[in-house]
Design a protein around this motif. Structure first.
Motif, PDB file in Angstrom:
ATOM      1  N   ILE A  14       0.841  -1.209   0.000  1.00  0.00           N
ATOM      2  CA  ILE A  14       0.000   0.000   0.000  1.00  0.00           C
ATOM      3  C   ILE A  14       0.875   1.257   0.000  1.00  0.00           C
ATOM      4  CG2 ILE A  14      -2.026  -1.068   1.068  1.00  0.00           C
ATOM      5  CD1 ILE A  14      -1.110   0.330   3.735  1.00  0.00           C
ATOM      6  N   ALA A  86      -3.289  -1.517  -5.148  1.00  0.00           N
ATOM      7  CA  ALA A  86      -2.619  -1.518  -3.845  1.00  0.00           C
ATOM      8  C   ALA A  86      -3.453  -2.322  -2.857  1.00  0.00           C
ATOM      9  CB  ALA A  86      -2.467  -0.089  -3.326  1.00  0.00           C
ATOM     10  N   THR A  88      -5.137  -5.440  -0.691  1.00  0.00           N
ATOM     11  CA  THR A  88      -5.765  -6.730  -0.969  1.00  0.00           C
ATOM     12  C   THR A  88      -6.911  -6.563  -1.960  1.00  0.00           C
ATOM     13  OG1 THR A  88      -5.172  -7.498   1.244  1.00  0.00           O
ATOM     14  CG2 THR A  88      -6.918  -8.703   0.122  1.00  0.00           C
ATOM     15  N   ILE A  91     -11.017  -5.852  -1.422  1.00  0.00           N
ATOM     16  CA  ILE A  91     -11.252  -4.963  -0.282  1.00  0.00           C
ATOM     17  C   ILE A  91     -11.340  -3.548  -0.861  1.00  0.00           C
ATOM     18  CG2 ILE A  91     -10.350  -4.061   1.932  1.00  0.00           C
ATOM     19  CD1 ILE A  91     -11.269  -7.008   2.068  1.00  0.00           C
ATOM     20  N   SER A  92     -12.564  -3.040  -1.017  1.00  0.00           N
ATOM     21  CA  SER A  92     -12.827  -1.771  -1.714  1.00  0.00           C
ATOM     22  C   SER A  92     -12.137  -1.748  -3.076  1.00  0.00           C
ATOM     23  CB  SER A  92     -12.395  -0.566  -0.868  1.00  0.00           C
ATOM     24  OG  SER A  92     -13.162  -0.478   0.292  1.00  0.00           O
ATOM     25  N   ASP A  93     -12.065  -2.859  -3.713  1.00  0.00           N
ATOM     26  CA  ASP A  93     -11.432  -3.035  -5.022  1.00  0.00           C
ATOM     27  C   ASP A  93     -12.132  -4.202  -5.724  1.00  0.00           C
ATOM     28  OD1 ASP A  93      -9.437  -1.203  -5.490  1.00  0.00           O
ATOM     29  OD2 ASP A  93      -7.924  -2.285  -4.352  1.00  0.00           O
ATOM     30  N   THR A 116      -3.124  -4.522   3.613  1.00  0.00           N
ATOM     31  CA  THR A 116      -4.419  -3.877   3.409  1.00  0.00           C
ATOM     32  C   THR A 116      -4.394  -2.663   4.323  1.00  0.00           C
ATOM     33  OG1 THR A 116      -6.794  -4.219   3.309  1.00  0.00           O
ATOM     34  CG2 THR A 116      -5.694  -5.236   5.156  1.00  0.00           C
ATOM     35  N   ALA A 117      -4.981  -1.543   3.883  1.00  0.00           N
ATOM     36  CA  ALA A 117      -4.790  -0.289   4.630  1.00  0.00           C
ATOM     37  C   ALA A 117      -5.523  -0.253   5.972  1.00  0.00           C
ATOM     38  CB  ALA A 117      -5.224   0.886   3.760  1.00  0.00           C
ATOM     39  N   PHE A 137     -15.694   2.880   1.731  1.00  0.00           N
ATOM     40  CA  PHE A 137     -16.130   4.231   1.330  1.00  0.00           C
ATOM     41  C   PHE A 137     -17.634   4.376   1.589  1.00  0.00           C
ATOM     42  CE2 PHE A 137     -12.429   3.500  -1.442  1.00  0.00           C
ATOM     43  CZ  PHE A 137     -11.712   4.671  -1.224  1.00  0.00           C
ATOM     44  N   TYR A 161     -12.772   4.232   4.592  1.00  0.00           N
ATOM     45  CA  TYR A 161     -11.812   4.770   3.634  1.00  0.00           C
ATOM     46  C   TYR A 161     -12.357   6.128   3.177  1.00  0.00           C
ATOM     47  CZ  TYR A 161      -9.220   0.358   3.128  1.00  0.00           C
ATOM     48  OH  TYR A 161      -8.435  -0.743   3.338  1.00  0.00           O
ATOM     49  N   GLU A 162     -11.454   7.062   2.928  1.00  0.00           N
ATOM     50  CA  GLU A 162     -11.903   8.380   2.484  1.00  0.00           C
ATOM     51  C   GLU A 162     -10.856   9.041   1.607  1.00  0.00           C
ATOM     52  OE1 GLU A 162     -13.972  10.120   1.260  1.00  0.00           O
ATOM     53  OE2 GLU A 162     -15.316  10.439   2.936  1.00  0.00           O
ATOM     54  N   GLU A 189      -1.341   8.209   4.441  1.00  0.00           N
ATOM     55  CA  GLU A 189      -0.096   7.766   3.794  1.00  0.00           C
ATOM     56  C   GLU A 189       0.618   6.638   4.560  1.00  0.00           C
ATOM     57  OE1 GLU A 189      -0.640   8.878   0.849  1.00  0.00           O
ATOM     58  OE2 GLU A 189       1.220   9.957   0.502  1.00  0.00           O
ATOM     59  N   LEU A 190      -0.150   5.671   5.000  1.00  0.00           N
ATOM     60  CA  LEU A 190       0.415   4.535   5.745  1.00  0.00           C
ATOM     61  C   LEU A 190       1.549   3.871   4.977  1.00  0.00           C
ATOM     62  CD1 LEU A 190      -2.978   3.075   6.952  1.00  0.00           C
ATOM     63  CD2 LEU A 190      -1.114   3.732   8.484  1.00  0.00           C
ATOM     64  N   GLU A 217      -3.504   9.330   0.888  1.00  0.00           N
ATOM     65  CA  GLU A 217      -4.565   8.335   1.075  1.00  0.00           C
ATOM     66  C   GLU A 217      -4.906   8.235   2.566  1.00  0.00           C
ATOM     67  OE1 GLU A 217      -4.730   5.335  -2.170  1.00  0.00           O
ATOM     68  OE2 GLU A 217      -2.667   5.101  -1.476  1.00  0.00           O
ATOM     69  N   ILE A 218      -6.192   7.989   2.834  1.00  0.00           N
ATOM     70  CA  ILE A 218      -6.676   8.151   4.210  1.00  0.00           C
ATOM     71  C   ILE A 218      -7.585   7.023   4.685  1.00  0.00           C
ATOM     72  CG2 ILE A 218      -8.324   9.595   5.529  1.00  0.00           C
ATOM     73  CD1 ILE A 218      -6.925  11.971   4.058  1.00  0.00           C
ATOM     74  N   VAL A 219      -7.371   6.624   5.945  1.00  0.00           N
ATOM     75  CA  VAL A 219      -8.308   5.731   6.639  1.00  0.00           C
ATOM     76  C   VAL A 219      -8.766   6.463   7.902  1.00  0.00           C
ATOM     77  CG1 VAL A 219      -8.686   3.464   7.682  1.00  0.00           C
ATOM     78  CG2 VAL A 219      -6.995   3.703   5.847  1.00  0.00           C
TER      79      VAL A 219
HETATM   80  N1  SAM Z   1      -7.517  -2.778  -1.627  1.00  0.00           N
HETATM   81  C1  SAM Z   1      -7.044  -1.714  -0.774  1.00  0.00           C
HETATM   82  C2  SAM Z   1      -6.792  -2.271   0.637  1.00  0.00           C
HETATM   83  O1  SAM Z   1      -6.657  -3.480   0.779  1.00  0.00           O
HETATM   84  O2  SAM Z   1      -6.698  -1.479   1.577  1.00  0.00           O
HETATM   85  C3  SAM Z   1      -7.983  -0.531  -0.769  1.00  0.00           C
HETATM   86  C4  SAM Z   1      -8.212   0.078  -2.130  1.00  0.00           C
HETATM   87  S1  SAM Z   1      -9.237   1.493  -2.119  1.00  0.00           S
HETATM   88  C5  SAM Z   1      -9.541   1.714  -3.818  1.00  0.00           C
HETATM   89  C6  SAM Z   1      -8.111   2.801  -1.821  1.00  0.00           C
HETATM   90  C7  SAM Z   1      -8.305   3.416  -0.451  1.00  0.00           C
HETATM   91  O3  SAM Z   1      -7.606   2.632   0.529  1.00  0.00           O
HETATM   92  C8  SAM Z   1      -7.716   4.819  -0.323  1.00  0.00           C
HETATM   93  O4  SAM Z   1      -8.612   5.807  -0.793  1.00  0.00           O
HETATM   94  C9  SAM Z   1      -7.520   4.915   1.168  1.00  0.00           C
HETATM   95  O5  SAM Z   1      -8.739   5.177   1.819  1.00  0.00           O
HETATM   96  C10 SAM Z   1      -7.060   3.481   1.508  1.00  0.00           C
HETATM   97  N2  SAM Z   1      -5.600   3.389   1.424  1.00  0.00           N
HETATM   98  C11 SAM Z   1      -4.881   2.705   0.509  1.00  0.00           C
HETATM   99  N3  SAM Z   1      -3.557   2.858   0.739  1.00  0.00           N
HETATM  100  C12 SAM Z   1      -3.443   3.645   1.831  1.00  0.00           C
HETATM  101  C13 SAM Z   1      -2.345   4.177   2.567  1.00  0.00           C
HETATM  102  N4  SAM Z   1      -1.081   3.916   2.211  1.00  0.00           N
HETATM  103  N5  SAM Z   1      -2.606   4.953   3.651  1.00  0.00           N
HETATM  104  C14 SAM Z   1      -3.879   5.221   4.015  1.00  0.00           C
HETATM  105  N6  SAM Z   1      -4.951   4.763   3.352  1.00  0.00           N
HETATM  106  C15 SAM Z   1      -4.743   3.983   2.282  1.00  0.00           C
END
Ligand code: SAM
Length: 226
Positions: A14, A86, A88, A91-93, A116-117, A137, A161-162, A189-190, A217-219
């Motif tokens: 990620i 990015a 898994t 998971i929102s993908d 996974t984030a 989301f 997720y946001e 930005e994890l 990117e944000i959780v």
């Molecule tokens: N499949 C991914 C997972 O397993 O976490 C999620 C994909 S989803 C389309 C993308 C969202 O995941 C971003 O908008 C953000 O909310 C979260 N995300 C992904 N990478 C991240 C990171 N490095 N730091 C924080 N949030 C992250």
């Protein structure tokens, strides 16, 4: 002996490219082809690990059409891996529909454990992680109010997720529906250079993120109702 797997779901980093397992790299090297959400993004990733493999596009907008063809190839004996941009897959993908179709056809599906984030965000938050619900989301318009109303009395920790440009708006709505003293945490930005985990009440978080434009990117993790 176990039946050999035909579809591998392979999590990818990620942010930090060191976050991939030895097994994930081996599987990506061994499969016949890789299904990727964005073939250009995945090509860069594969190049980084020295993997040369045929990539086939499999994203939200074509998955309905491609599933039948993929299932046929797997039934004929091919082995493939699914990756997303990015984290898994599924998971929102994209991923769930392919997994379901393969299971229905009696194919063997295996998801590798990996990045996974929401897990690091949940653990970093310091908010109870024994029981939580993953909301992903929120709907942008239709259904948002209904969802937030339903979640207001939820006692388990909530994980969302946001996108950065919606962060303050969403935190402000959380304060309206859940109360501004509710504890929360924003992970940005994890695993990347500018990783940030900001913890506090919703009121404090709104004040913090109102001071500067938010990027990355944000959780969001929110405590359940007391
Ligand atoms: N499949 C991914 C997972 O397993 O976490 C999620 C994909 S989803 C389309 C993308 C969202 O995941 C971003 O908008 C953000 O909310 C979260 N995300 C992904 N990478 C991240 C990171 N490095 N730091 C924080 N949030 C992250």
């Amino acid at each position: 002996m176990n039946t050999p797997t035909q579809l591998f779901i392979v999590p990818t980093p990620i942010g930090n490219l060191e976050d991939i397992t030895f097994r994930a790299i081996r599987i990506l090297k061994e499969v016949d082809f890789i299904l990727a959400e964005d073939t250009r993004t995945s090509k860069n990733l594969l190049n980084h690990y020295g993997i040369e493999k045929k990539l086939i596009s499999h994203h939200l907008f074509n998955e309905h059409k491609t599933i039948e063809n993929i299932v046929e190839r797997l039934k004929a004996g091919a082995v493939c891996a699914l990756v997303s941009d990015a984290g898994t897959p599924a998971i929102s993908d994209p991923g769930y529909m392919l997994v379901r179709a393969c299971i229905q056809e009696g194919l063997v599906v295996e998801c590798l454990p990996g990045p996974t984030a929401f897990i690091p965000a949940l653990v970093n938050s310091g908010i109870p992680s024994d029981h939580f619900i993953f909301e992903g989301f929120l709907p942008h318009k239709k259904g948002r109010h209904t969802r937030l109303t339903a979640l207001a009395n939820e006692e388990r920790t909530l994980v969302f997720y946001e996108s950065p440009h919606r962060l303050v708006k969403t935190l402000t709505q959380f304060a309206e529906y859940f109360g501004e003293e509710r504890r929360a945490s924003v992970s940005r930005e994890l695993t990347k250079i500018f990783e940030e985990n900001v913890r506090g009440t919703l009121k404090e978080l709104i004040a913090h993120f109102n001071t500067k434009p938010v990027k990355g990117e944000i959780v969001i993790v929110v405590a359940g109702k007391d």
